[in-house]
Scaffold this active site. Structure first.
Site, PDB file in Angstrom:
ATOM      1  N   ASP A  19       0.809  -1.223   0.000  1.00 56.32           N
ATOM      2  CA  ASP A  19       0.000   0.000   0.000  1.00 56.32           C
ATOM      3  C   ASP A  19       0.845   1.277   0.000  1.00 56.32           C
ATOM      4  OD1 ASP A  19      -2.266  -1.607   0.086  1.00 56.32           O
ATOM      5  OD2 ASP A  19      -2.318  -1.583   2.280  1.00 56.32           O
ATOM      6  N   GLY A  21       1.541   3.046  -2.499  1.00 59.73           N
ATOM      7  CA  GLY A  21       1.128   3.965  -3.566  1.00 59.73           C
ATOM      8  C   GLY A  21       1.657   3.495  -4.921  1.00 59.73           C
ATOM      9  N   LYS A  22       1.890   2.181  -5.027  1.00 58.68           N
ATOM     10  CA  LYS A  22       2.420   1.621  -6.275  1.00 58.68           C
ATOM     11  C   LYS A  22       1.486   1.899  -7.453  1.00 58.68           C
ATOM     12  CE  LYS A  22       2.468  -2.408  -4.341  1.00 58.68           C
ATOM     13  NZ  LYS A  22       2.112  -2.056  -2.956  1.00 58.68           N
ATOM     14  N   LYS A  24      -0.550   4.410  -7.957  1.00 56.59           N
ATOM     15  CA  LYS A  24      -0.401   5.793  -8.438  1.00 56.59           C
ATOM     16  C   LYS A  24       0.895   5.953  -9.229  1.00 56.59           C
ATOM     17  CE  LYS A  24       0.701  10.373  -7.617  1.00 56.59           C
ATOM     18  NZ  LYS A  24       0.468  11.690  -7.146  1.00 56.59           N
ATOM     19  N   GLY A  46      -4.583  -4.159  -3.881  1.00 59.78           N
ATOM     20  CA  GLY A  46      -5.553  -3.113  -4.195  1.00 59.78           C
ATOM     21  C   GLY A  46      -4.760  -1.876  -4.567  1.00 59.78           C
ATOM     22  N   HIS A  47      -4.758  -1.532  -5.840  1.00 58.84           N
ATOM     23  CA  HIS A  47      -3.934  -0.421  -6.327  1.00 58.84           C
ATOM     24  C   HIS A  47      -4.836   0.722  -6.776  1.00 58.84           C
ATOM     25  CE1 HIS A  47      -0.366  -3.361  -7.210  1.00 58.84           C
ATOM     26  NE2 HIS A  47      -0.753  -3.358  -5.957  1.00 58.84           N
ATOM     27  N   THR A  48      -4.733   1.824  -6.070  1.00 57.72           N
ATOM     28  CA  THR A  48      -5.640   2.941  -6.321  1.00 57.72           C
ATOM     29  C   THR A  48      -5.039   3.912  -7.328  1.00 57.72           C
ATOM     30  OG1 THR A  48      -6.159   2.758  -3.978  1.00 57.72           O
ATOM     31  CG2 THR A  48      -7.083   4.658  -5.135  1.00 57.72           C
ATOM     32  N   GLN A 229       1.973  -6.096  -3.197  1.00 60.14           N
ATOM     33  CA  GLN A 229       2.418  -6.224  -1.805  1.00 60.14           C
ATOM     34  C   GLN A 229       3.704  -5.412  -1.606  1.00 60.14           C
ATOM     35  OE1 GLN A 229       1.291  -9.506  -3.486  1.00 60.14           O
ATOM     36  NE2 GLN A 229      -0.592  -8.546  -2.843  1.00 60.14           N
ATOM     37  N   THR A 244       2.885 -12.473   2.761  1.00 62.18           N
ATOM     38  CA  THR A 244       2.024 -13.096   1.777  1.00 62.18           C
ATOM     39  C   THR A 244       2.771 -14.310   1.215  1.00 62.18           C
ATOM     40  OG1 THR A 244       0.572 -12.690  -0.115  1.00 62.18           O
ATOM     41  CG2 THR A 244       2.766 -11.652  -0.199  1.00 62.18           C
ATOM     42  N   ARG A 310      -5.537   0.634   8.563  1.00 62.81           N
ATOM     43  CA  ARG A 310      -4.127   0.249   8.488  1.00 62.81           C
ATOM     44  C   ARG A 310      -3.414   0.716   9.752  1.00 62.81           C
ATOM     45  NH1 ARG A 310      -3.807   2.706   2.489  1.00 62.81           N
ATOM     46  NH2 ARG A 310      -4.640   0.960   1.323  1.00 62.81           N
ATOM     47  N   ASP A 338       2.229  14.847   1.701  1.00 61.43           N
ATOM     48  CA  ASP A 338       1.219  15.803   2.178  1.00 61.43           C
ATOM     49  C   ASP A 338       0.551  15.359   3.479  1.00 61.43           C
ATOM     50  OD1 ASP A 338       0.303  13.838   0.144  1.00 61.43           O
ATOM     51  OD2 ASP A 338      -1.670  14.475   0.841  1.00 61.43           O
TER      52      ASP A 338
HETATM   53  P1  GDP Z   1      -0.730   0.377  -3.514  1.00 61.08           P
HETATM   54  O1  GDP Z   1      -1.331  -0.897  -3.043  1.00 61.08           O
HETATM   55  O2  GDP Z   1       0.745   0.445  -3.248  1.00 61.08           O
HETATM   56  O3  GDP Z   1      -1.068   0.679  -4.944  1.00 61.08           O
HETATM   57  O4  GDP Z   1      -1.389   1.530  -2.631  1.00 61.08           O
HETATM   58  P2  GDP Z   1      -2.962   1.688  -2.278  1.00 61.08           P
HETATM   59  O5  GDP Z   1      -3.676   2.201  -3.463  1.00 61.08           O
HETATM   60  O6  GDP Z   1      -3.476   0.456  -1.623  1.00 61.08           O
HETATM   61  O7  GDP Z   1      -2.884   2.755  -1.119  1.00 61.08           O
HETATM   62  C1  GDP Z   1      -2.342   4.022  -1.322  1.00 61.08           C
HETATM   63  C2  GDP Z   1      -3.419   5.067  -0.986  1.00 61.08           C
HETATM   64  O8  GDP Z   1      -2.804   6.331  -0.880  1.00 61.08           O
HETATM   65  C3  GDP Z   1      -4.474   5.210  -2.065  1.00 61.08           C
HETATM   66  O9  GDP Z   1      -5.696   5.544  -1.457  1.00 61.08           O
HETATM   67  C4  GDP Z   1      -3.958   6.365  -2.904  1.00 61.08           C
HETATM   68  O10 GDP Z   1      -4.998   7.068  -3.577  1.00 61.08           O
HETATM   69  C5  GDP Z   1      -3.336   7.233  -1.854  1.00 61.08           C
HETATM   70  N1  GDP Z   1      -2.197   8.030  -2.277  1.00 61.08           N
HETATM   71  C6  GDP Z   1      -1.175   7.722  -3.142  1.00 61.08           C
HETATM   72  N2  GDP Z   1      -0.259   8.714  -3.176  1.00 61.08           N
HETATM   73  C7  GDP Z   1      -0.703   9.669  -2.338  1.00 61.08           C
HETATM   74  C8  GDP Z   1      -0.174  10.936  -1.914  1.00 61.08           C
HETATM   75  O11 GDP Z   1       0.899  11.363  -2.318  1.00 61.08           O
HETATM   76  N3  GDP Z   1      -0.916  11.631  -1.000  1.00 61.08           N
HETATM   77  C9  GDP Z   1      -2.087  11.180  -0.514  1.00 61.08           C
HETATM   78  N4  GDP Z   1      -2.734  11.942   0.383  1.00 61.08           N
HETATM   79  N5  GDP Z   1      -2.615   9.993  -0.881  1.00 61.08           N
HETATM   80  C10 GDP Z   1      -1.929   9.256  -1.762  1.00 61.08           C
HETATM   81  P1  IMO Z   2      -0.884  -4.114  -2.305  1.00 63.06           P
HETATM   82  O1  IMO Z   2      -0.429  -4.671  -3.626  1.00 63.06           O
HETATM   83  C1  IMO Z   2      -0.973  -4.549   2.037  1.00 63.06           C
HETATM   84  C2  IMO Z   2      -1.087  -8.613   3.633  1.00 63.06           C
HETATM   85  C3  IMO Z   2      -2.364  -9.017   4.362  1.00 63.06           C
HETATM   86  C4  IMO Z   2      -1.786  -9.978   5.376  1.00 63.06           C
HETATM   87  C5  IMO Z   2      -0.690 -10.688   4.606  1.00 63.06           C
HETATM   88  C6  IMO Z   2      -1.105 -12.035   4.007  1.00 63.06           C
HETATM   89  O2  IMO Z   2      -2.185  -3.401  -2.355  1.00 63.06           O
HETATM   90  O3  IMO Z   2       0.208  -3.342  -1.637  1.00 63.06           O
HETATM   91  P2  IMO Z   2      -2.663 -12.697   1.944  1.00 63.06           P
HETATM   92  O4  IMO Z   2      -4.120 -12.462   1.701  1.00 63.06           O
HETATM   93  O5  IMO Z   2      -1.770 -12.158   0.888  1.00 63.06           O
HETATM   94  O6  IMO Z   2      -2.352 -14.134   2.260  1.00 63.06           O
HETATM   95  O7  IMO Z   2      -2.343 -11.880   3.305  1.00 63.06           O
HETATM   96  O8  IMO Z   2      -0.326  -9.812   3.539  1.00 63.06           O
HETATM   97  N1  IMO Z   2      -1.291  -8.104   2.262  1.00 63.06           N
HETATM   98  C7  IMO Z   2      -1.207  -6.812   1.929  1.00 63.06           C
HETATM   99  N2  IMO Z   2      -1.031  -5.716   2.698  1.00 63.06           N
HETATM  100  N3  IMO Z   2      -1.056  -4.421   0.697  1.00 63.06           N
HETATM  101  C8  IMO Z   2      -1.218  -5.511  -0.084  1.00 63.06           C
HETATM  102  O9  IMO Z   2      -1.188  -5.439  -1.439  1.00 63.06           O
HETATM  103  C9  IMO Z   2      -1.339  -6.774   0.528  1.00 63.06           C
HETATM  104  N4  IMO Z   2      -1.520  -8.026   0.067  1.00 63.06           N
HETATM  105  C10 IMO Z   2      -1.463  -8.826   1.127  1.00 63.06           C
HETATM  106  O10 IMO Z   2      -2.976  -7.900   4.965  1.00 63.06           O
HETATM  107  O11 IMO Z   2      -1.161  -9.253   6.420  1.00 63.06           O
HETATM  108 MG    MG Z   3      -2.915  -1.560  -1.867  1.00 67.22          MG
END
Ligand code: GDP
Ligand code: IMO
Ligand code: MG
Length: 438
Positions: A19, A21-22, A24, A46-48, A229, A244, A310, A338
Site C-alpha cells: 500500500d 502507492g504503487k 499511483k 488493491g492499487h488505487t 504487496q 504473503t 491500516r 502531504d
Molecule cells: P498500492 O497498493 O501500493 O497501490 O497503494 P494503495 O492504493 O493500496 O494505497 C495508497 C493510498 O494512498 C491510495 O488511497 C492512494 O490514492 C493514496 N495516495 C497515493 N499517493 C498519495 C499521496 O501522495 N498523497 C495522498 N494523500 N494519498 C496518496
Molecule cells: P498491495 O499490492 C498490504 C497482507 C495481508 C496480510 C498478509 C497475508 O495493495 O500493496 P494474503 O491475503 O496475501 O495471504 O495476506 O499480507 N497483504 C497486503 N497488505 N497491501 C497488499 O497489497 C497486501 N496483500 C497482502 O494484509 O497481512
Molecule cells: Mg494496496
C-alpha cells in the site's frame, strides 16, 4: 546504469508492507511504457489510481490498462481468481475502459478456487489470536497447491474434459483434508460449471505472456513491472510468517514474468513518507494510538480491498535499507508527503537496538523483530500545505530537508515525490535518473 539511458524494463516494487502507492506511481509512469506487467500476488492487492473525477481500485489488472492504447500482462507468477478477474473487467467496462486486444493473461498462472478461500478462512480461524490477518482471498492456499505441484493453471481451464478430470481429482483430495481437519466436507456443487463458464470469458485473454514480453523487448518496446504487496511481505525476505505467499521483491519480476534478470534495467522502490501495515505481525516503528489515529485520518489509511484500518508508524530506514539491498533499488518514489503537512515534529527510525546493542541486519525471526528498540531522530515538520505541489522548488525547506535526509541515509536518489492521490500531484525532481526514464 548511465543516467542518460532510459530504463526499458523497470520494476516498481513496494519497499515496505504494501500500500505504498504503487498504483499511483505505475499509472504515472505507464504513459511512457508499452506494457505494464503484474508478476506476483492476486486480488489481495488493491492499487488505487485517481485522475480527474475517476477513481479506480485495480486488483489483478495492471494499472497501466487505464492508459489508452497501452498493453497489460497478468504474468505466470500470479494467482488468478477468474470470478474476481471477470468482475474487475466488468467494472472497467462500466467505467468505459475497453481492455480488448490490450490485456493478456498467462497460460501458466495458477487458478484460485472457492476451496482456496475456504481453506484460507479456516486456517486463519484455527490460528485464533496468532492469525496472519490475510485478505481471505485464498492466496496462500493457491500458492500452497502450486508449490505442492497439484495446482490447476489457466491453460488447464481451457480444455473442458481435461479440466473436469483434474478438478475431480483435486476435489477428492480437498474433501479428505477438510473432513480430517475441520470435520466436514466442502460444498463443490456447481463449481465445475461455474468455472467452465468463466473459462469462456477469459479464453480470449490467454497467451504465453513470457514470449509476448520478451518479443516486445526484442523489438525495442518497454515494460513496466507492477509489484504487488511489499518487500516486508515477501515470502522469503519478509516478516515470516506474517507475509504473503509470493515473491514481492524485484527478483519476483523475473521469475514471475519470464523476463530474465539480465533484461531488467531499473528498479524503482516506492515508500510512503511514513509506514503502514495491514494484518498482524511485528511493526517496530508503530505509532501510539493518538499519533496513529491522526495519520490514519489524514492519510485515509483504510485498506483499498478490505476496508480494514491500516496500522500506522514512523518511517523506518532499517526497513528501507533492507528493501534497497534486496531489490537493488536505484531510485525511490516517496508518496504521501502531504499527509505530514500538519505534523509539528516527525520521527525517523535510523536504526535498531536489540537487547541494548545496535544491530545492522534485519532480524530474521519475528520474536527478535518484536523486541527491537528503534532509534529515532526527530526533525521539525513543515506545517504548510504541500498538497498538489508539482515543482520541487515549491516544497517547504523542512520538507526538502526530510527528503534529503532519507536520500542521504539510504544513499539512493529520490526520483519521484507524490503530494496527493491525484495523478497530477507528482514531482519529478530534475536531473535524476528517473526523470531520464520518463
Ligand atoms: P498500492 O497498493 O501500493 O497501490 O497503494 P494503495 O492504493 O493500496 O494505497 C495508497 C493510498 O494512498 C491510495 O488511497 C492512494 O490514492 C493514496 N495516495 C497515493 N499517493 C498519495 C499521496 O501522495 N498523497 C495522498 N494523500 N494519498 C496518496
Ligand atoms: P498491495 O499490492 C498490504 C497482507 C495481508 C496480510 C498478509 C497475508 O495493495 O500493496 P494474503 O491475503 O496475501 O495471504 O495476506 O499480507 N497483504 C497486503 N497488505 N497491501 C497488499 O497489497 C497486501 N496483500 C497482502 O494484509 O497481512
Ligand atoms: Mg494496496
Amino acid at each position: 546504469m548511465p543516467e542518460n539511458v532510459r530504463s526499458k524494463a523497470t520494476a516498481v516494487v513496494g519497499a515496505q508492507w504494501g500500500d505504498e502507492g504503487k498504483g499511483k506511481v505505475v499509472d504515472y509512469l505507464a504513459s511512457s511504457y508499452d506494457f505494464t506487467a503484474r508478476y506476483a500476488g492476486g486480488h489481495n492487492a488493491g492499487h488505487t489510481v485517481i485522475f480527474g473525477d475517476h477513481r479506480y481500485v485495480l486488483q489483478l489488472v495492471p494499472s497501466g490498462i487505464l492508459r489508452p492504447g497501452k498493453r497489460a500482462v497478468i504474468g505466470p507468477g500470479t494467482v488468478v481468481d477468474p470470478a474476481a478477474l471477470v468482475g474487475e473487467l466488468e467494472n472497467l467496462k462500466r467505467s468505459g475502459v475497453d481492455v480488448r486486444g490490450r490485456l493478456f493473461l498467462s497460460n501458466r498462472a495458477h487458478v484460485i478456487f472457492p476451496y482456496h478461500r475456504e481453506m484460507d478462512k479456516a486456517s486463519e480461524a484455527a490460528l485464533g489470536a496468532a492469525k496472519i490477518g490475510t485478505t481471505s482471498r485464498g492466496i496462500g492456499p493457491a500458492y500452497e497447491d502450486k508449490m505442492a505441484r497439484r495446482g490447476i493453471r489457466v491453460c488447464d481451464m481451457l480444455e473442458p474434459e481435461c479440466f473436469r478430470a483434474k478438478l475431480e481429482r483435486v476435489i477428492g483430495e480437498k474433501n479428505a483434508i477438510s473432513q480430517a481437519a475441520y470435520g466436514h466436507p466442502l460444498d463443490f456443487s456447481g463449481m465445475l460449471d461455474q468455472y467452465l463458464e468463466l473459462a469462456a470469458h477469459i479464453r480470449g485473454l490467454v497467451t504465453d505472456t513470457a514470449v509476448l514480453l520478451n518479443e516486445a523487448l526484442d523489438r525495442g518496446e518497454s515494460v513496466l513491472f507492477e509489484g504487488a504487496q511489499g518487500t516486508m511481505l515477501d515470502i522469503d525476505h519478509g516478516t515470516y510468517p506474517f507475509v504473503t505467499s509470493s515473491s514481492a521483491t524485484s527478483g519476483g519480476a523475473a521469475t514471475g514474468s519470464g523476463v530474465p534478470p539480465t533484461r531488467i534495467t531499473g528498479v524503482l522502490g516506492v515508500t510512503k513518507a511514513y509506514t503502514t501495515r495491514v494484518g498482524s505481525g511485528p511493526f517496530p516503528t508503530e505509532m501510539n494510538g493518538l499519533e496513529a489515529e491522526a495519520v490514519r485520518a489524514r492519510g485515509n489509511e483504510f485498506g483499498a480491498v478490505t476496508g480494514r484500518p491500516r496500522r500506522c508508524g514512523w518511517l523506518d530506514l532499517m526497513v528501507l535499507r533492507y528493501a534497497k539491498l534486496l531489490n537493488g533499488i536505484d531510485s525511490l518514489a516517496v508518496t504521501k508527503l502531504d499527509v505530514f503537512d500538519e505534523q509539528a515534529e516527525i520521527k525517523i527510525c535510523t536504526g535498531y537496538r536489540l537487547k541494548g546493542r545496535p544491530i545492522s541486519a534485519m532480524p530474521p525471526d519475528v520474536e527478535s523483530l518484536s523486541q527491537v528498540e528503534p532509534e529515532y531522530r526527530t526533525v521539525p515538520g513543515w506545517q504548510k500545505s504541500t498538497a498538489g505541489i508539482r515543482d520541487v522548488r515549491d516544497l517547504p525547506t523542512a520538507a526538502r530537508d526530510y527528503l534529503n535526509f532519507i536520500s542521504d541515509e539510504l544513499q539512493v536518489e529520490i526520483g519521484m515525490i507524490s503530494t496527493g492521490p491525484d495523478r497530477d500531484a507528482t514531482i519529478l525532481p530534475r536531473g535524476t535518473k528517473l526523470a531520464s526514464w520518463v
